[in-house]
Design a protein around this motif. Structure first.
Motif, PDB file in Angstrom:
ATOM      1  N   ARG A 145      25.474  31.742 -44.382  1.00  0.00           N
ATOM      2  CA  ARG A 145      25.053  32.515 -43.217  1.00  0.00           C
ATOM      3  C   ARG A 145      24.570  33.899 -43.624  1.00  0.00           C
ATOM      4  O   ARG A 145      24.720  34.851 -42.887  1.00  0.00           O
ATOM      5  CB  ARG A 145      26.204  32.652 -42.211  1.00  0.00           C
ATOM      6  CG  ARG A 145      26.482  31.402 -41.442  1.00  0.00           C
ATOM      7  CD  ARG A 145      27.459  31.685 -40.321  1.00  0.00           C
ATOM      8  NE  ARG A 145      27.725  30.480 -39.532  1.00  0.00           N
ATOM      9  CZ  ARG A 145      26.989  30.082 -38.511  1.00  0.00           C
ATOM     10  NH1 ARG A 145      25.939  30.779 -38.169  1.00  0.00           N
ATOM     11  NH2 ARG A 145      27.294  29.009 -37.850  1.00  0.00           N
ATOM     12  N   SER A 193      29.198  37.690 -40.044  1.00  0.00           N
ATOM     13  CA  SER A 193      28.058  38.580 -39.807  1.00  0.00           C
ATOM     14  C   SER A 193      27.998  39.049 -38.356  1.00  0.00           C
ATOM     15  O   SER A 193      27.582  40.176 -38.080  1.00  0.00           O
ATOM     16  CB  SER A 193      26.752  37.885 -40.187  1.00  0.00           C
ATOM     17  OG  SER A 193      26.478  36.798 -39.330  1.00  0.00           O
ATOM     18  N   THR A 212      34.384  34.744 -35.082  1.00  0.00           N
ATOM     19  CA  THR A 212      34.898  34.250 -36.360  1.00  0.00           C
ATOM     20  C   THR A 212      33.792  34.197 -37.410  1.00  0.00           C
ATOM     21  O   THR A 212      34.072  34.050 -38.599  1.00  0.00           O
ATOM     22  CB  THR A 212      35.522  32.844 -36.206  1.00  0.00           C
ATOM     23  OG1 THR A 212      34.499  31.913 -35.811  1.00  0.00           O
ATOM     24  CG2 THR A 212      36.632  32.855 -35.167  1.00  0.00           C
ATOM     25  N   ILE A 213      32.524  34.309 -36.966  1.00  0.00           N
ATOM     26  CA  ILE A 213      31.385  34.370 -37.883  1.00  0.00           C
ATOM     27  C   ILE A 213      31.310  35.788 -38.433  1.00  0.00           C
ATOM     28  O   ILE A 213      31.178  36.757 -37.682  1.00  0.00           O
ATOM     29  CB  ILE A 213      30.078  33.998 -37.170  1.00  0.00           C
ATOM     30  CG1 ILE A 213      30.177  32.588 -36.583  1.00  0.00           C
ATOM     31  CG2 ILE A 213      28.899  34.107 -38.122  1.00  0.00           C
ATOM     32  CD1 ILE A 213      29.039  32.229 -35.664  1.00  0.00           C
ATOM     33  N   PRO A 273      29.586  38.897 -45.004  1.00  0.00           N
ATOM     34  CA  PRO A 273      29.563  37.685 -45.830  1.00  0.00           C
ATOM     35  C   PRO A 273      28.924  37.932 -47.188  1.00  0.00           C
ATOM     36  O   PRO A 273      27.959  38.683 -47.314  1.00  0.00           O
ATOM     37  CB  PRO A 273      28.743  36.694 -44.995  1.00  0.00           C
ATOM     38  CG  PRO A 273      27.979  37.539 -44.016  1.00  0.00           C
ATOM     39  CD  PRO A 273      28.852  38.724 -43.741  1.00  0.00           C
ATOM     40  N   SER A 333      26.913  33.182 -49.216  1.00  0.00           N
ATOM     41  CA  SER A 333      27.247  32.536 -47.941  1.00  0.00           C
ATOM     42  C   SER A 333      26.046  31.832 -47.351  1.00  0.00           C
ATOM     43  O   SER A 333      24.905  32.295 -47.456  1.00  0.00           O
ATOM     44  CB  SER A 333      27.767  33.570 -46.942  1.00  0.00           C
ATOM     45  OG  SER A 333      27.844  33.025 -45.659  1.00  0.00           O
ATOM     46  N   GLY A 384      23.846  34.883 -36.896  1.00  0.00           N
ATOM     47  CA  GLY A 384      25.041  34.085 -36.694  1.00  0.00           C
ATOM     48  C   GLY A 384      25.049  33.276 -35.421  1.00  0.00           C
ATOM     49  O   GLY A 384      25.975  32.490 -35.192  1.00  0.00           O
ATOM     50  N   VAL A 409      32.505  33.017 -31.620  1.00  0.00           N
ATOM     51  CA  VAL A 409      31.382  33.551 -32.402  1.00  0.00           C
ATOM     52  C   VAL A 409      31.848  34.717 -33.272  1.00  0.00           C
ATOM     53  O   VAL A 409      31.230  35.017 -34.305  1.00  0.00           O
ATOM     54  CB  VAL A 409      30.209  34.007 -31.509  1.00  0.00           C
ATOM     55  CG1 VAL A 409      29.666  32.863 -30.699  1.00  0.00           C
ATOM     56  CG2 VAL A 409      30.590  35.182 -30.635  1.00  0.00           C
TER      57      VAL A 409
END
Length: 460
Positions: free
Chosen positions: A455, A259, A256-257, A449, A453, A378, A254
């Motif tokens: 996200r 936000s 790597t996300i 981001p 994006s 996220g 998670v």
């Protein structure tokens, strides 16, 4: 609408109560030191920090537990345990029982707090959720100030047990209110993951133990270094276990996300600054300015006012301009406030000091909702409790680090010898807090981001 508003009020009041005892206990230290319990210096540290250690270490697994077995039931259980823990603390016959009561209170807070945001999101209409998140995040920050105010008022006239007893009827009323007014949220097939829970909790405990003991023992002490080494090793083991598990407690991927990663760092960094301030504020106002316990609690009021007012405007500003510029502006204001606080001297008029606090509060109120929204945006919708736990864990770890850093600086300046030594250490401490926050702010803003994006973390 009525149930929605009552849920919002109850969840915010719960967060205020749970956070109050993180900061408020610091005002009771002089009474505890002179009490019949006869605590030593190390005993006093753990009377304060046993709550924080249990609270921060259990937040993530407690959030997942609420997602799985029911958030309302976990919240009620946590609040009931919170009342019991404060009752035990108030009637503690010795230091060990008081420390155990504080640790039990931290467990209770870890159970209750993640469920508050998850239940709030479930009960709130989509169009009002950004405002609900903003108010909830404001209360997260306001809890420390409320704790100072309540502790100052109680300890001005009564002994330290009264501080704990104050929260017993509060817990009872909150349990009754939640049972009557808060709707149940659907359960989700979240993983409790016993092995992952033990590893994550153990790793966080070890790291926090090293952070808490570092200022007193010294950062090169064998116990402190062993705690850090063990914590990192156990957390690395947890990461390996989670990556192999089909249903991990917390999937490391998670982070790597963008936000989630930037939001967690930003939340930790802001509370790093805020609780560094809380740690020295009472000492400055009481020992240097000569304020009473009650006046000390009131004097931090500008933080509450600024955060409460600005957080209401943060949501429309974020929706208009996007999270990145709002977060950048908010973090910059906190850095500026810390830099200005480093110029404070014994003769600085209180209105000037209050203006610096207002500047910090405005920064907190501006960026906190967007940072929390980034973490939640996220994660899957069914992981609201886990997301709240991750947000709160970042906050508690950041708070512990802030206290440790400024406490170490004060110790290195022999702050207890004279007011001049204290003020010299205070100036250096604030500048270090500002420098660390500035570095974190650059990373958060740079890695947030882009607006295009998929996200984009504007919660809606």
């Amino acid at each position: 609408m009525r149930r929605e508003n009552s849920t919002l009020a109850l969840m915010c009041l719960t967060v205020l109560a749970l956070q109050s005892l993180v900061a408020g206990i610091n005002l009771a230290i002089p009474q505890l030191a002179a009490s019949d319990l006869h605590p030593g210096a190390s005993d006093l540290i753990w009377i304060v920090d046993a709550y924080v250690l249990a609270f921060a270490g259990l937040l993530i697994p407690a959030g997942a537990l609420g997602d799985r077995i029911g958030r309302k039931g976990v919240l009620i259980a946590g609040l009931a345990l919170f009342g019991l823990a404060n009752l035990i603390s108030a009637h503690a016959p010795n230091v060990a029982v008081l420390q155990a009561g504080r640790a039990l209170g931290g467990v209770a807070a870890a159970l209750a707090q993640p469920a508050t945001l998850a239940l709030l999101l479930h009960a709130t209409r989509p169009e009002r959720r950004p405002h609900a998140i903003a108010l909830w995040t404001a209360c997260m920050g306001l809890g420390g100030m409320v704790g100072n105010l309540v502790a100052g008022a109680v300890l001005q006239y009564l002994d330290w047990p009264a501080l704990f007893l104050t929260f017993v009827p509060v817990a009872v009323l909150l349990v009754a209110g939640v049972a009557a007014w808060v709707p149940r949220a659907p359960r989700h097939d979240a993983s409790v993951d016993p092995i992952g829970t033990v590893l994550l909790t153990g790793g966080l405990f070890a790291l926090l133990y090293g952070i808490i003991e570092g200022p007193g023992r010294g950062w090169t002490d064998t116990v402190v270094l062993a705690s850090f080494g063990a914590g990192l090793l156990v957390l690395a083991t947890f990461a390996g276990h989670a990556l192999r598990s089909r249903k991990p407690l917390l999937d490391p991927r998670v982070f790597t996300i963008a936000s989630v990663r930037a939001g967690a760092l930003g939340v930790g960094a802001t509370f790093f600054a805020l609780f560094g301030l809380f740690y020295v504020n009472a000492q400055f106002l009481q020992d240097v300015k000569g304020y009473s316990t009650l006046l000390t609690g009131v004097a931090i009021g500008p933080l509450a006012i600024g955060m409460g007012v600005v957080s209401r405007r943060a949501v429309p500003l974020t929706q208009k301009y996007g999270p990145r510029p709002i977060i950048a502006t908010g973090l910059s204001l906190i850095v500026a406030g810390l830099a200005l606080l480093s110029t404070v001297r014994a003769g600085t008029p209180y209105p000037v000091y209050a203006a610096y606090l207002l500047l910090m509060a405005a920064g907190m109120g501006l960026c906190a909702p967007a940072l929390t929204g980034g973490i939640l945006a996220g994660l899957p919708a069914g992981s609201a409790g886990l997301g709240s736990g991750l947000n709160s864990a970042a906050r508690e770890v950041g708070a512990a680090l802030g206290v440790a850093v400024i406490g170490t600086v004060l110790t290195s300046h022999h702050a207890l010898r004279s007011a001049d030594d204290f003020m010299a250490g205070l100036a250096v401490g604030y500048r270090i807090l500002a420098g660390v926050l500035l570095l974190a702010a650059v990373v958060v803003v740079a890695t947030w981001p882009a607006p295009t994006s998929t996200r984009e973390p504007v919660p809606a």
